[in-house]
Design a protein around this motif. Structure first.
Motif, PDB file in Angstrom:
ATOM      1  N   ILE A  60      78.576  30.876  12.901  1.00  0.00           N
ATOM      2  CA  ILE A  60      77.203  30.552  13.259  1.00  0.00           C
ATOM      3  C   ILE A  60      76.990  29.046  13.144  1.00  0.00           C
ATOM      4  N   ARG A  61      76.385  28.483  14.180  1.00  0.00           N
ATOM      5  CA  ARG A  61      76.027  27.068  14.156  1.00  0.00           C
ATOM      6  C   ARG A  61      74.501  26.953  14.129  1.00  0.00           C
ATOM      7  N   HIS A  62      74.001  26.277  13.120  1.00  0.00           N
ATOM      8  CA  HIS A  62      72.555  26.216  12.899  1.00  0.00           C
ATOM      9  C   HIS A  62      71.956  25.049  13.673  1.00  0.00           C
ATOM     10  N   VAL A  63      72.065  25.135  14.994  1.00  0.00           N
ATOM     11  CA  VAL A  63      71.640  24.042  15.857  1.00  0.00           C
ATOM     12  C   VAL A  63      70.477  24.481  16.742  1.00  0.00           C
ATOM     13  N   GLY A  64      69.716  23.501  17.163  1.00  0.00           N
ATOM     14  CA  GLY A  64      68.657  23.722  18.121  1.00  0.00           C
ATOM     15  C   GLY A  64      68.643  22.584  19.116  1.00  0.00           C
ATOM     16  N   SER A  65      67.884  22.742  20.182  1.00  0.00           N
ATOM     17  CA  SER A  65      67.800  21.687  21.194  1.00  0.00           C
ATOM     18  C   SER A  65      66.500  21.838  21.956  1.00  0.00           C
ATOM     19  N   HIS A  66      66.073  20.743  22.549  1.00  0.00           N
ATOM     20  CA  HIS A  66      64.888  20.815  23.393  1.00  0.00           C
ATOM     21  C   HIS A  66      65.100  21.815  24.518  1.00  0.00           C
ATOM     22  N   LEU A  67      66.285  21.802  25.127  1.00  0.00           N
ATOM     23  CA  LEU A  67      66.590  22.752  26.195  1.00  0.00           C
ATOM     24  C   LEU A  67      66.411  24.197  25.759  1.00  0.00           C
ATOM     25  N   ALA A  68      66.872  24.519  24.550  1.00  0.00           N
ATOM     26  CA  ALA A  68      66.805  25.900  24.068  1.00  0.00           C
ATOM     27  C   ALA A  68      65.387  26.342  23.775  1.00  0.00           C
ATOM     28  N   CYS A  69      64.448  25.407  23.705  1.00  0.00           N
ATOM     29  CA  CYS A  69      63.076  25.759  23.347  1.00  0.00           C
ATOM     30  C   CYS A  69      62.322  26.477  24.454  1.00  0.00           C
ATOM     31  N   PHE A  70      62.971  26.751  25.578  1.00  0.00           N
ATOM     32  CA  PHE A  70      62.389  27.659  26.558  1.00  0.00           C
ATOM     33  C   PHE A  70      62.351  29.075  26.013  1.00  0.00           C
ATOM     34  N   ASP A  71      63.181  29.368  24.979  1.00  0.00           N
ATOM     35  CA  ASP A  71      63.392  30.751  24.561  1.00  0.00           C
ATOM     36  C   ASP A  71      62.101  31.439  24.120  1.00  0.00           C
ATOM     37  N   GLY A  72      61.221  30.710  23.424  1.00  0.00           N
ATOM     38  CA  GLY A  72      59.971  31.317  22.999  1.00  0.00           C
ATOM     39  C   GLY A  72      59.160  31.826  24.180  1.00  0.00           C
ATOM     40  N   GLY A  73      59.017  31.004  25.209  1.00  0.00           N
ATOM     41  CA  GLY A  73      58.257  31.418  26.379  1.00  0.00           C
ATOM     42  C   GLY A  73      58.892  32.583  27.103  1.00  0.00           C
ATOM     43  N   ASN A  74      60.222  32.595  27.176  1.00  0.00           N
ATOM     44  CA  ASN A  74      60.913  33.692  27.845  1.00  0.00           C
ATOM     45  C   ASN A  74      60.745  35.002  27.093  1.00  0.00           C
ATOM     46  N   TRP A  75      60.821  34.956  25.769  1.00  0.00           N
ATOM     47  CA  TRP A  75      60.608  36.165  24.970  1.00  0.00           C
ATOM     48  C   TRP A  75      59.156  36.634  25.076  1.00  0.00           C
ATOM     49  N   ILE A  76      58.223  35.699  25.096  1.00  0.00           N
ATOM     50  CA  ILE A  76      56.815  36.071  25.249  1.00  0.00           C
ATOM     51  C   ILE A  76      56.592  36.755  26.592  1.00  0.00           C
ATOM     52  N   LEU A  77      57.095  36.158  27.666  1.00  0.00           N
ATOM     53  CA  LEU A  77      56.934  36.731  28.997  1.00  0.00           C
ATOM     54  C   LEU A  77      57.570  38.116  29.075  1.00  0.00           C
ATOM     55  N   GLY A  78      58.834  38.227  28.674  1.00  0.00           N
ATOM     56  CA  GLY A  78      59.510  39.523  28.750  1.00  0.00           C
ATOM     57  C   GLY A  78      58.880  40.560  27.857  1.00  0.00           C
ATOM     58  N   GLY A  79      58.476  40.153  26.654  1.00  0.00           N
ATOM     59  CA  GLY A  79      57.817  41.096  25.751  1.00  0.00           C
ATOM     60  C   GLY A  79      56.511  41.603  26.315  1.00  0.00           C
ATOM     61  N   ARG A  80      55.744  40.719  26.946  1.00  0.00           N
ATOM     62  CA  ARG A  80      54.485  41.153  27.570  1.00  0.00           C
ATOM     63  C   ARG A  80      54.762  42.109  28.731  1.00  0.00           C
ATOM     64  N   LEU A  81      55.722  41.776  29.582  1.00  0.00           N
ATOM     65  CA  LEU A  81      56.022  42.630  30.725  1.00  0.00           C
ATOM     66  C   LEU A  81      56.491  44.012  30.294  1.00  0.00           C
ATOM     67  N   LEU A  82      57.183  44.069  29.163  1.00  0.00           N
ATOM     68  CA  LEU A  82      57.699  45.340  28.660  1.00  0.00           C
ATOM     69  C   LEU A  82      56.791  45.965  27.616  1.00  0.00           C
TER      70      LEU A  82
END
Length: 540
Positions: free
Chosen positions: A310-332
């Motif tokens: 496990i690498r405990h890294v983050g990036s600005h690019l990866a910060c789309f993930d919150g919005g994608n999970w929100i969108l998919g969670g709402r749709l489902l």
């Protein structure tokens, strides 16, 4: 702390090809302050684009400090094409009319700079920009579709060796792909644009090529993924097999996961593969990648490397993930996924709130209960001191005008209506005006935690396409570009989504298929592609 929940349990009796929820909260009310903030975003766009028009018009990117330009996207005018959908949404008609006129005459037959063309970048910026602008301007500029079709015909040579996975780069002078490995983001981020191109040309080949590539990666996960249901980042177009075992929601992987759920929504497909693949990736990520920082309890998705660490890294690019999970969670209609998406969004916003400029860095890292390994050197004492105060530490301090944190903030607001997301967007506008503004537009930062560190002499086209669009729409009437009526590509170009048919409170997708622009006036076939299967006129 986030419990390791088996998300699939909450969806065990939901047919996974059926999207059961609204992406956007109904009846969101805006405070009076939203209008002023929206106007401030338009002002930033106008100043940025005026600088581009003065020093770089017709070229790809403005260099605001040197009052010049660079053709870093093949010289076709990337900022114009990428900015058109934002101009249309903001009502900047003078800019838009000029941009449509320019874009209608682009010659995509050859690159104006290096002959090598990125299939991914060209698809999301140029093809996506042309198609979205066509829709947002009332579908009256046929020349935009004509240019998109010409570009699509060139890009299709990425599949010219009978490969299911496209090669990442093409030589536009010879139409030969550059042989080499790719990644799942580049290979799996064509579907929205290419299926929309099929919709308006009546030619199914574009969609078939892109969707088969996306489906291949999703199916490949079942035959040897590094982690259960999580695709490896590298992939070989020649064999269609994964390369290595690195798993990430960051760059090189990001938009593959994004397009699984977005393709399912844009197409209303009744093929369960795409929703199932997204759901199982979410479930596996919760069980294997989800971590919480020891300071601040910030929730993040770690990387998993080829050595199974496990690498405990983050990036600005990866910060789309919150919005994608929100969108998919709402749709489902799955609140567990939405709630984690909101926490991911909070953690990414903290990387803005924790810096001297109020703007987030390109790269950062965390420390969790299971360590601080990042694949590189251990944090310095200065980084540890910063971490103890902020719950993350900076590994790459630049800001190159990326959108992802504000993208997720936009989805969070449209899903909840919570005022705090408006406050965050307003804080970003203030920080941009204070730290990025120049005489000729807006520039990036060398170090977000040191305002005196200087500016970066480059205005990427996604500043116009993404950053300012997501900010504007956060303050705009939520009924405008409603998330139940549009699906955004990874460059923030909205595409019209088909309506759902609703029965007993559940949302049931209509029969899949492509709708040609004018069924009563059949469109001609595109010219046969010399290295592709013969095309049918329509997917219906």
């Amino acid at each position: 702390m986030i419990p390791r929940l088996l998300v699939a349990l909450g969806l065990a009796f939901l047919p996974s090809g059926i999207l059961a929820g609204s992406a956007q909260k109904p009846n969101i009310e805006l405070p009076n302050s939203a209008a002023a903030n929206k106007a401030a975003v338009v002002d930033i766009f106008t100043k940025s684009y005026e600088g581009y028009r003065k020093f770089a018009f017709g070229h790809d990117s403005l260099l605001p400090l040197s009052e010049s330009f660079t053709d870093d996207r093949n010289g076709w005018g990337a900022s114009i094409v990428d900015g058109m959908s934002t101009m249309a949404i903001m009502g900047l008609d003078d800019f838009l009319e000029e941009a449509v006129e320019f874009s209608s005459k682009i010659d995509f037959s050859e690159s104006k700079t290096a002959s090598t063309v990125s299939v991914f970048e060209t698809t999301i910026r140029y093809l996506g920009g042309l198609l979205s602008a066509y829709e947002l301007t009332g579908k009256k500029h046929q020349a935009l579709i004509d240019r998109a079709r010409e570009l699509g015909d060139k890009l299709a040579f990425a599949f010219s060796r009978n490969n299911v996975i496209p090669f990442s780069f093409l030589d536009f002078s010879s139409d030969r792909p550059s042989i080499g490995n790719s990644n799942i983001a580049e290979a799996g981020t064509l579907a929205l644009e290419w299926e929309t191109l099929s919709k308006y040309t009546g030619n199914r080949t574009y969609a078939d090529l892109a969707i088969k590539a996306l489906a291949h990666i999703a199916e490949l996960v079942c035959f040897g993924a590094p982690l259960p249901k999580l695709a490896a980042q590298g992939i070989d177009p020649r064999t269609g097999a994964f390369v290595g075992g690195y798993v990430s929601w960051g760059g090189g992987s990001d938009s593959y996961f994004e397009y699984l759920i977005k393709h399912a929504r844009l197409s209303n497909t009744n093929d369960n593969l795409f929703v199932d693949s997204w759901l199982t990736a979410i479930d596996s990520s919760i069980k294997t990648l989800l971590r919480t920082s020891t300071v601040g309890n910030h929730v993040y998705l770690a990387d998993f490397d080829s050595n199974r660490r496990i690498r405990h890294v983050g990036s600005h690019l990866a910060c789309f993930d919150g919005g994608n999970w929100i969108l998919g969670g709402r749709l489902l209609d799955n609140q567990t996924i939405v709630d984690i998406g909101l926490q991911l969004t909070d953690a990414c916003w903290n990387t803005y709130a924790g810096t001297q400029t109020g703007i987030g860095p390109e790269g950062f890292a965390f420390i969790s209960d299971d360590g601080d390994f990042t694949g590189g050197s251990s944090p310095t004492q200065a980084q540890l001191d910063f971490y103890k105060q902020h719950g993350f530490y900076i590994t790459s301090g630049a800001y190159i005008l990326r959108p992802e944190v504000l993208e997720s903030n936009f989805y969070a607001f449209r899903a909840t209506g919570d005022q705090k997301y408006l406050d965050r967007a307003a804080a970003a506008v203030k920080s941009f005006n204070e730290h990025l503004a120049t005489q000729n537009g807006f520039a990036g930062l060398n170090n977000v935690n040191n305002a005196a560190g200087g500016l970066r002499d480059h205005t990427e086209s996604f500043w116009f396409a993404e950053v300012l669009k997501y900010l504007y729409l956060t303050f705009d009437d939520p009924e405008h570009i409603h998330l139940d009526k549009y699906v955004f590509n990874t460059e923030a170009h909205p595409f019209e989504a088909p309506a759902f048919a609703t029965t007993s409170g559940k949302v049931v997708p209509p029969k899949p298929g492509f709708v040609v622009q004018s069924p009563d006036a059949p469109l001609p076939l595109i010219s046969p592609h010399p290295m592709l299967p013969s095309t049918s006129r329509t997917g219906q």
